[in-house]
Design a protein around this motif. Structure first.
Motif, mmCIF file in Angstrom:
data_model
loop_
_atom_site.group_PDB
_atom_site.id
_atom_site.type_symbol
_atom_site.label_atom_id
_atom_site.label_comp_id
_atom_site.label_asym_id
_atom_site.label_seq_id
_atom_site.Cartn_x
_atom_site.Cartn_y
_atom_site.Cartn_z
ATOM 1 N N GLY A 8 -2.567 -1.171 -3.643
ATOM 2 C CA GLY A 8 -3.161 0.056 -4.131
ATOM 3 C C GLY A 8 -2.509 1.301 -3.577
ATOM 4 N N VAL A 9 -3.018 2.454 -4.042
ATOM 5 C CA VAL A 9 -2.558 3.779 -3.632
ATOM 6 C C VAL A 9 -3.773 4.558 -3.163
ATOM 7 N N VAL A 10 -3.647 5.298 -2.058
ATOM 8 C CA VAL A 10 -4.733 6.151 -1.588
ATOM 9 C C VAL A 10 -4.210 7.562 -1.346
ATOM 10 N N LEU A 11 -5.105 8.542 -1.498
ATOM 11 C CA LEU A 11 -4.809 9.941 -1.195
ATOM 12 C C LEU A 11 -5.368 10.269 0.176
ATOM 13 N N LEU B 70 -6.540 -6.070 0.822
ATOM 14 C CA LEU B 70 -6.246 -5.298 -0.384
ATOM 15 C C LEU B 70 -6.562 -6.150 -1.605
ATOM 16 N N PRO B 71 -6.993 -5.534 -2.714
ATOM 17 C CA PRO B 71 -7.259 -4.102 -2.895
ATOM 18 C C PRO B 71 -8.674 -3.682 -2.537
ATOM 19 N N ASP B 72 -9.471 -4.583 -1.937
ATOM 20 C CA ASP B 72 -10.855 -4.235 -1.616
ATOM 21 C C ASP B 72 -10.930 -3.042 -0.668
ATOM 22 N N ALA B 73 -9.998 -2.962 0.282
ATOM 23 C CA ALA B 73 -10.014 -1.852 1.233
ATOM 24 C C ALA B 73 -9.773 -0.522 0.540
ATOM 25 N N VAL B 74 -8.972 -0.529 -0.521
ATOM 26 C CA VAL B 74 -8.709 0.703 -1.276
ATOM 27 C C VAL B 74 -9.984 1.165 -1.972
ATOM 28 N N TYR C 147 -10.118 8.771 -4.703
ATOM 29 C CA TYR C 147 -9.159 8.832 -3.597
ATOM 30 C C TYR C 147 -8.435 7.507 -3.405
ATOM 31 N N GLY C 148 -8.896 6.472 -4.093
ATOM 32 C CA GLY C 148 -8.265 5.171 -3.985
ATOM 33 C C GLY C 148 -8.047 4.571 -5.364
ATOM 34 N N PHE C 149 -6.873 3.958 -5.556
ATOM 35 C CA PHE C 149 -6.489 3.420 -6.855
ATOM 36 C C PHE C 149 -5.952 2.006 -6.660
ATOM 37 N N LEU D 276 0.845 -1.195 0.000
ATOM 38 C CA LEU D 276 0.000 0.000 0.000
ATOM 39 C C LEU D 276 0.877 1.240 0.000
ATOM 40 N N VAL D 277 0.521 2.213 -0.838
ATOM 41 C CA VAL D 277 1.160 3.522 -0.832
ATOM 42 C C VAL D 277 0.120 4.550 -0.401
ATOM 43 N N VAL D 278 0.460 5.345 0.612
ATOM 44 C CA VAL D 278 -0.421 6.404 1.101
ATOM 45 C C VAL D 278 0.199 7.748 0.736
ATOM 46 N N ALA D 279 -0.495 8.512 -0.097
ATOM 47 C CA ALA D 279 -0.026 9.841 -0.485
ATOM 48 C C ALA D 279 -0.564 10.856 0.511
ATOM 49 N N ALA D 280 0.293 11.255 1.457
ATOM 50 C CA ALA D 280 -0.044 12.275 2.449
ATOM 51 C C ALA D 280 0.906 13.449 2.271
#
Length: 394
Positions: free
Chosen positions: A289-292, A327-331, A281-283, A146-150
């Motif tokens: 996945g990646v989330v913003l 993952l990726p369901d949570a995204v 917001y989720g990819f 998981l990548v979190v873009a903060a």
């Protein structure tokens, strides 16, 4: 062991890093600066932000550093009340916290499963199907489940994954400062409320009590001012002189607070926002996945004090969804839950921004005539929107 890369060491990045680590994730936290330095100012947390921190198991630390903020009403620069102070239930009142105290509490909650790497400027994101998500700085690639873009309003990750979301000026600049108690002027029992002028705004709040020996030594009086126009290029000493001139004659305690402020206390910020908001917001990416998160997802003006609150909501929601599903369901679920929530708060913030930034004599008269009705309704609506949020069930 599940792994995550969190990009950005601000309040949201620290909060989500600690939450994931406490859930058993191995986290790499990447920060562009050579060290994480919080602003020497303060942040107002509304009940939704407080609930989010409690859901992140940070409630005990918050109780030791937070000061309740009562409703102080709204006045004009001539002292006329536009909105009288009104009592409100404690559960609907915000608290004010010194940012350095909040930063310390978030750092203390990271634990030994978070590896902090500073001086890393993320330039690319890999979001190709069939591969794990990753980010890179031109020298190293950081891969995880998981990548979190903060990484804030200027998020590199968001620009690549959601290019439709443009960063635009909100048409104003803000100044903040905390005057330590030993320099703070003697004022009435409480400091609070806001004053609205033609494109200008000023608010203040006490951080703790004078002479108290609480958990924090960073008590004092926090104030924030906004003014229409671009940020000032002058040094802080000149900016402070301008603020004293702009706010001359405003009701107490404005002039006393500006007089007690040193240039070193002053923090200026250009107010910017995202228009439009990202379409997602989720990819989902391969098996992960990646989330913003935070300003990378929904940067907005500070007029309702919801920026940090939404970031903490994001962190609490993501942590809960990752406990409940894989993952990726949570995204996908994160995107489904957070986009409408953020859109509702941003919509309220923009409505308040339109009221506060009214310019021109006729427009001001119309605003002042209606503000006694509009502002309570707006603030009530905003408070209701904020109060509607509850942390996901564990």
């Amino acid at each position: 062991m599940r792994t995550a890369v969190v990009v950005g060491g601000g309040l949201g990045g620290l909060a989500v890093s600690g939450a994931l680590a406490r859930s058993g994730w191995q986290v790499t936290l990447l920060e562009r600066a050579d060290r994480i330095r919080p602003e020497p100012t303060a942040v107002v947390l509304w009940p939704n932000g407080v609930r989010a921190l409690r859901a992140l198991d940070l409630g005990a630390g918050l109780d030791a550093i937070a000061t309740p903020l009562a409703d102080g009403g709204v006045r004009r620069p001539d002292g006329h009340w536009l909105v009288q102070p009104r009592p409100a239930p404690a559960e609907r009142l915000p608290v004010v916290v010194h940012r350095e105290d909040l930063h310390d509490a978030l750092i203390a909650g990271l634990g030994d499963r978070v590896e902090l790497r500073t001086g890393v400027t993320v330039r690319t994101v890999r979001a190709s199907q069939g591969e794990r998500p990753a980010v890179g700085d031109g020298r190293h690639t950081y891969e995880a489940d998981l990548v979190v873009a903060a990484d804030g309003v200027d998020s590199v990750i968001r620009r690549q994954l959601a290019p439709e979301a443009a960063v635009v000026s909100s048409g104003c600049a803000a100044w903040r400062a905390v005057i330590p108690w030993y320099r703070a002027p003697s004022l009435p029992d409480s400091v609070g409320g806001e004053i609205l002028g033609a494109g200008y705004r000023f608010g203040a709040a006490s951080l703790g009590e004078r002479g108290s020996s609480g958990a924090s030594s960073r008590g004092g009086i926090y104030w924030m001012a906004t003014a229409a126009g671009a940020p000032r290029p002058e040094p802080p000493q000149t900016q402070l002189a301008l603020l004293r001139r702009w706010y001359a004659g405003w009701p107490a305690p404005v002039e006393d607070l500006l007089a007690a402020t040193d240039p070193v206390d002053l923090v200026q910020q250009e107010i910017r926002e995202l228009r439009p908001l990202p379409k997602a917001y989720g990819f989902p990416v391969g098996p992960g996945g990646v989330v913003l998160l935070g300003d990378a997802a929904h940067a907005m003006p500070p007029h309702l004090g919801q920026g940090a609150c939404l970031a903490f909501e994001d962190a609490a929601t993501l942590a809960a969804l990752l406990r409940e599903s894989t993952l990726p369901d949570a995204v996908v679920a994160y995107d489904r839950v957070r986009r409408p929530r953020a859109a509702a708060v941003v919509r309220q913030t923009r409505r308040m921004s339109a009221v506060l930034q009214t310019r021109g004599r006729l427009a001001l008269r119309a605003r002042d005539a209606a503000l006694g009705t509009i502002t309570p309704r707006l603030l009530g609506s905003a408070a209701t929107v904020a109060a509607q949020w509850r942390p996901p069930s564990r």
